[in-house]
Design an enzyme around this catalytic site. Structure first.
Site, PDB file in Angstrom:
ATOM      1  N   PRO A 253       0.830  -1.219   0.000  1.00 46.07           N
ATOM      2  CG  PRO A 253      -0.789  -1.574   1.639  1.00 46.07           C
ATOM      3  CD  PRO A 253       0.508  -2.112   1.133  1.00 46.07           C
ATOM      4  N   GLY A 254       0.454   2.232  -0.808  1.00 45.23           N
ATOM      5  CA  GLY A 254       1.139   3.516  -0.837  1.00 45.23           C
ATOM      6  C   GLY A 254       2.320   3.605  -1.774  1.00 45.23           C
ATOM      7  CB  THR A 255       4.199   1.169  -3.768  1.00 46.23           C
ATOM      8  OG1 THR A 255       3.083   0.369  -4.200  1.00 46.23           O
ATOM      9  CG2 THR A 255       4.814   0.546  -2.520  1.00 46.23           C
TER      10      THR A 255
ATOM     11  CE  LYS B 104      -1.155  -1.360  -5.146  1.00 42.29           C
ATOM     12  NZ  LYS B 104      -0.466  -0.846  -3.947  1.00 42.29           N
ATOM     13  CB  THR B 105      -4.102   4.611  -7.478  1.00 39.61           C
ATOM     14  OG1 THR B 105      -4.584   3.485  -6.739  1.00 39.61           O
ATOM     15  CG2 THR B 105      -5.271   5.375  -8.054  1.00 39.61           C
TER      16      THR B 105
ATOM     17  CG  HIS C 287      14.090   0.911  28.153  1.00 36.53           C
ATOM     18  ND1 HIS C 287      13.621  -0.300  28.583  1.00 36.53           N
ATOM     19  CD2 HIS C 287      13.847   0.956  26.810  1.00 36.53           C
ATOM     20  CE1 HIS C 287      13.107  -0.958  27.555  1.00 36.53           C
ATOM     21  NE2 HIS C 287      13.230  -0.211  26.471  1.00 36.53           N
ATOM     22  CD  GLU C 288      14.052   4.586  24.849  1.00 38.68           C
ATOM     23  OE1 GLU C 288      14.638   4.221  23.817  1.00 38.68           O
ATOM     24  OE2 GLU C 288      12.930   4.157  25.178  1.00 38.68           O
TER      25      GLU C 288
ATOM     26  CG  HIS D 172      16.865   0.201  23.201  1.00 37.20           C
ATOM     27  ND1 HIS D 172      16.822  -1.156  23.015  1.00 37.20           N
ATOM     28  CD2 HIS D 172      15.700   0.537  23.824  1.00 37.20           C
ATOM     29  CE1 HIS D 172      15.676  -1.636  23.503  1.00 37.20           C
ATOM     30  NE2 HIS D 172      14.984  -0.623  24.011  1.00 37.20           N
TER      31      HIS D 172
END
Length: 614
Positions: free
Chosen positions: A210-212, A214-215, A430-431, A434
Site C-alpha cells: 500500500p502507498g507505493t 499503483k493508482t 532503557h533508551e 538501546h
C-alpha cells in the site's frame, strides 16, 4: 431549475402528509391504550366495598343476562378499576347498602366503525400517499434513474482533459514506467502494432505494498495516452443481493465500449477476485458470480478492442488463477518501495509547491526514511508544512521535517505529559541501553536520536537509528544484532536497578518474532536445518482453505521452541556483556538525557568520545 424545486416541494408535502397520518393513527392507538382501566379481582372488590373505600361506581349490565362489569374508583385515587360480576342486581344492592353513588348503563356494543372501517381507511390512505410519492419521484428529473441505479456500475469516469497526471508526476518508479510506456504508445498509435500482428496486453496487474503508487501509475498512463479513465474499487461490485455485482460489471464494460480507447482501473481487485470455492461462501455466492462475469468480459466471446483493464492489489497470492492467466491479466508489474534515489526523487516532487529552508537536505531525508513508500513521504512533507505553518514560519526547516518524521514514524511527542522522576530515570537507562548497542554493533547503527519525551499512546521514549544504506538481504549476524538491540533496554534496567519493568514488553515480542523467523522461515538454525516450517500459516478467509494441516509433529515444535530460546539466550548474554563494559557511557548518557530530554547523533558520539578519552 424552478420546475425541479416545485417538484421537490410537492414531494416534501407528500412526506409531511404521510407523517401526519402516522401521527394521527399513533395518537389514536395510544389514547385507546391509555384509557384502559386496571382490572381488580372480584374478592378484592368485595373487600374494598366492605371496608367502605369505594367512592363512586358505574355498573354496565348486559341486555339479556344479569352479568356485567363494575367500574369504580377508590377514596383518594384517580385510577379507575374494573371487575367482572355475574349478578348485576346483587351488586347494585350492595352499593346501595354502602351508600356508594353509582350509575347503571348497558354494556356498549362493538363499534364497527372504530374496529373495522377506520383501520381499513387509514391503511388505504397510507398506501395511496406512498404510491403518489413514488409516482412523483419517478416522474421528476432523474427519478427513474434513481430507482434503477442500484444495479448501475459505480465507476467514476475521468475525461482526458480532467486528468492532469503525467509520468513526470510519478517519481521513483523508473523501470515500472518504462514497462508501461508501450501501453501508452499502443493507445496513441495502435496501427503500428496491428501491422505486425502484435496484441497489446488486455490486462495489467499492478502488485505492490500500500502507498507505493499503483493508482498514480494508472492515472499517469491514462493522462499520457489522452484516453478516458474509468476507476472503481473492487468492493463497489459486491452487494448483499446476488446478481447486482455481475450487472455492474456488464454496465461498466458497456460504458467503456462507448468511450474506446479507454482504461478501466479496478483498485483493490482482491475484494472481488479471490480464489473461488474458498471460505464459507460456497460456489454460487455474489462475489463469485461477479468474478465470473469479470472473467467473461475480459476474455470471453465479446471483443473489447481498445479497452485496457488495469488493476491493483497488495495480495496477489489470493487471486484466482483464472484471472491471472494470459488473455486476462497478461502482464504483472511489481511496484516496490523506492530505494534511496527513488525516495529523493519522490521528495523532490512533493516539495515542488513547498518553500524549503536552506537547512533542508532532501538527500539526508531520503537516507533517514528507509522503508517509506511514496504515500509515506508525501505525508511526511505535508506534516512538516503543517508544522511550519502552525509555528508561523513562511518556509519549512529541517527541524520541522525532524518533528514530522517522529510524528509519522513513532507518534506525536507529548512534552506536557507529567512523568515522575523515577519513570524518567528508568526510561533514560532503557533508551541508553538501546543506544549503546546501536553504536557498538556494526550492522544496525548508527544512532540518530535518543529521547525520553513520551510519544504515541504508551511509549515514554524512543531510540531511532539512521541506516547508512538500503539493504535488501538480512544476514544471520544482522538479525542476531537486532535481537541484541531489542534487549538493550531491559539489560540496562536490570544491571542498574536490579529489577525489571514492563517497559520492554514490545522489545521482547520483537526479539521473539525475529528469532522464530530465523528458525522457521529462514533456515538459520543448524539444529533444525534448511527447512521452512511456516507453510500453512495463511489466515483463514484470505482465499485459502478453511483448515490447515501441519506437516510437523510435537517433537519438531519442541525443537523449534528450544532453538528460539537458545538464540534469545545467547543474544542476551552477548548484549549484557557489551552494556556492562560500557557502564561509564551508560551513566554519562543518562545524565545528559535527564538534562536535555533529547540528544542527536553528534551529541551522542561526542559523549562517547569524551568518556573514552577520560
Amino acid at each position: 431549475m424552478n420546475e425541479e424545486k416545485r417538484k421537490s416541494r410537492r414531494t416534501g408535502i407528500w412526506i409531511y402528509l404521510i407523517f401526519l397520518v402516522i401521527l394521527v393513527v399513533g395518537a389514536f392507538l395510544v389514547s385507546k391504550f391509555w384509557n384502559r382501566t386496571r382490572e381488580m379481582s372480584y374478592p378484592d372488590y368485595v373487600a374494598e366495598l366492605a371496608n367502605g373505600r369505594i367512592s363512586k361506581a358505574e355498573v354496565h349490565q348486559n341486555e339479556e343476562i344479569p352479568t356485567g362489569v363494575v367500574y369504580f374508583t377508590l377514596n383518594g385515587e384517580e385510577t379507575t378499576y374494573s371487575t367482572y360480576v355475574t349478578d348485576v342486581n346483587k351488586e347494585t344492592e350492595a352499593l346501595l347498602q354502602k351508600n356508594v353513588s353509582f350509575y347503571v348503563k348497558d354494556v356498549p356494543g362493538e363499534n364497527i366503525f372504530l374496529t373495522v372501517i377506520l383501520p381499513v381507511l387509514i391503511f388505504g390512505a397510507i398506501m395511496f400517499l406512498m404510491l403518489m410519492l413514488m409516482t412523483s419521484r419517478m416522474n421528476s428529473a432523474g427519478g427513474i434513474n434513481q430507482v434503477t441505479s442500484f444495479t448501475k456500475n459505480r465507476a467514476g469516469q475521468v475525461s482526458p482533459k480532467d486528468n492532469p497526471i503525467r509520468f513526470k508526476d510519478v517519481a521513483g518508479l523508473k523501470e515500472e514506467k518504462e514497462e508501461l510506456e508501450e501501453v501508452v504508445d499502443f493507445l496513441k498509435n495502435p496501427e503500428k502494432y496491428n501491422a505486425l500482428g502484435a496484441r497489446i496486453p488486455k490486462g495489467i496487474l499492478l502488485v505492490g505494498a500500500p502507498g507505493t503508487g499503483k493508482t498514480l501509475l494508472a492515472k499517469a498512463i491514462a493522462g499520457e495516452a489522452g484516453v478516458a479513465f474509468f476507476t472503481i474499487s473492487g468492493s463497489d461490485f459486491v452487494e448483499m443481493f446476488v446478481g447486482v455485482g455481475a450487472s455492474r460489471v456488464r454496465e461498466l464494460f458497456a460504458e467503456a465500449k462507448k468511450n474506446r480507447p479507454c482504461i478501466i482501473f479496478i483498485d483493490e481487485i482482491d475484494a472481488v477476485g479471490r480464489i473461488r470455492g474458498s471460505g464459507l461462501g460456497g460456489g454460487h455466492d455474489e462475489r463469485e458470480q461477479t468474478l465470473n462475469q469479470l472473467l467473461v468480459e475480459m476474455d470471453g466471446f465479446t471483443v473489447n478492442q481498445g479497452i485496457i483493464v488495469m488493476a491493483a492489489t497488495n495480495r496477489a497470492d489470493i487471486l484466482d488463477p483464472a484471472i491471472l492467466r494470459p488473455g486476462r491479466f497478461d502482464r504483472k508489474v511489481a511496484v516496490g518501495k523506492p530505494d534511496v534515489k527513488g525516495r529523493e526523487e519522490i521528495l523532490a516532487v512533493h516539495a515542488r509547491n513547498k518553500k524549503l529552508g536552506d537547512d533542508v537536505d532532501l538527500k539526508v531525508i531520503a537516507r533517514t526514511t528507509a522503508g517509506f513508500t511514496g504515500a509515506d513521504l508525501e505525508n511526511l512533507m505535508n506534516e512538516a508544512a503543517i508544522g511550519a505553518a502552525k509555528a508561523g514560519r513562511p518556509y519549512i526547516t529541517a527541524a520541522d521535517v525532524e518533528r514530522a518524521f517522529v510524528k509519522v514514524g513513532i507518534g506525536q511527542e507529548k512534552k506536557s505529559k507529567v512523568i515522575s522522576e523515577k519513570d524518567k530515570k528508568i526510561t533514560a537507562y532503557h533508551e541508553m541501553g538501546h543506544a549503546i548497542l546501536f553504536y557498538e554493533l556494526p550492522d544496525v547503527g548508527p544512532v540518530h536520536t535518543v529521547s525520553i519525551i513520551p510519544t504515541g499512546i504508551s511509549a515514554l521514549g524512543y531510540t531511532m537509528p539512521l541506516p547508512e544504506a538500503d539493504e535488501q538481504h538480512y544476514t544471520k549476524s544482522r538479525m542476531e544484532q537486532e535481537i541484541m538491540v531489542s534487549m538493550g533496554g531491559r539489560i540496562a534496567e536490570e544491571i542498574t536497578f536490579h529489577d525489571v519493568t514492563t517497559g520492554a514488553s514490545q522489545d521482547i515480542r520483537n526479539a521473539t518474532d525475529l528469532a522464530r523467523d530465523m528458525v522457521m522461515k529462514y533456515g538459520m538454525s543448524e539444529k533444525i536445518g534448511f527447512i521452512n516450517y511456516e507453510q500453512g500459516q495463511d489466515a483463514v478467509f484470505m482465499g485459502r482453505d478453511l483448515g490447515h494441516m501441519k506437516t510437523y509433529g510435537t517433537d519438531t515444535v519442541n525443537e523449534i521452541e528450544s532453538e528460539v530460546r537458545r538464540i534469545i539466550g545467547e543474544c542476551y548474554d552477548k548484549a549484557k556483556a557489551i552494556v556492562l563494559s560500557r557502564k561509564e557511557i551508560l551513566e554519562a548518557g543518562v545524565a545528559l538525557l535527564l538534562e536535555k530530554e533529547k540528544i542527536g547523533r553528534e551529541e551522542f558520539e561526542a559523549l562517547y568520545a569524551r568518556v573514552e578519552e577520560d
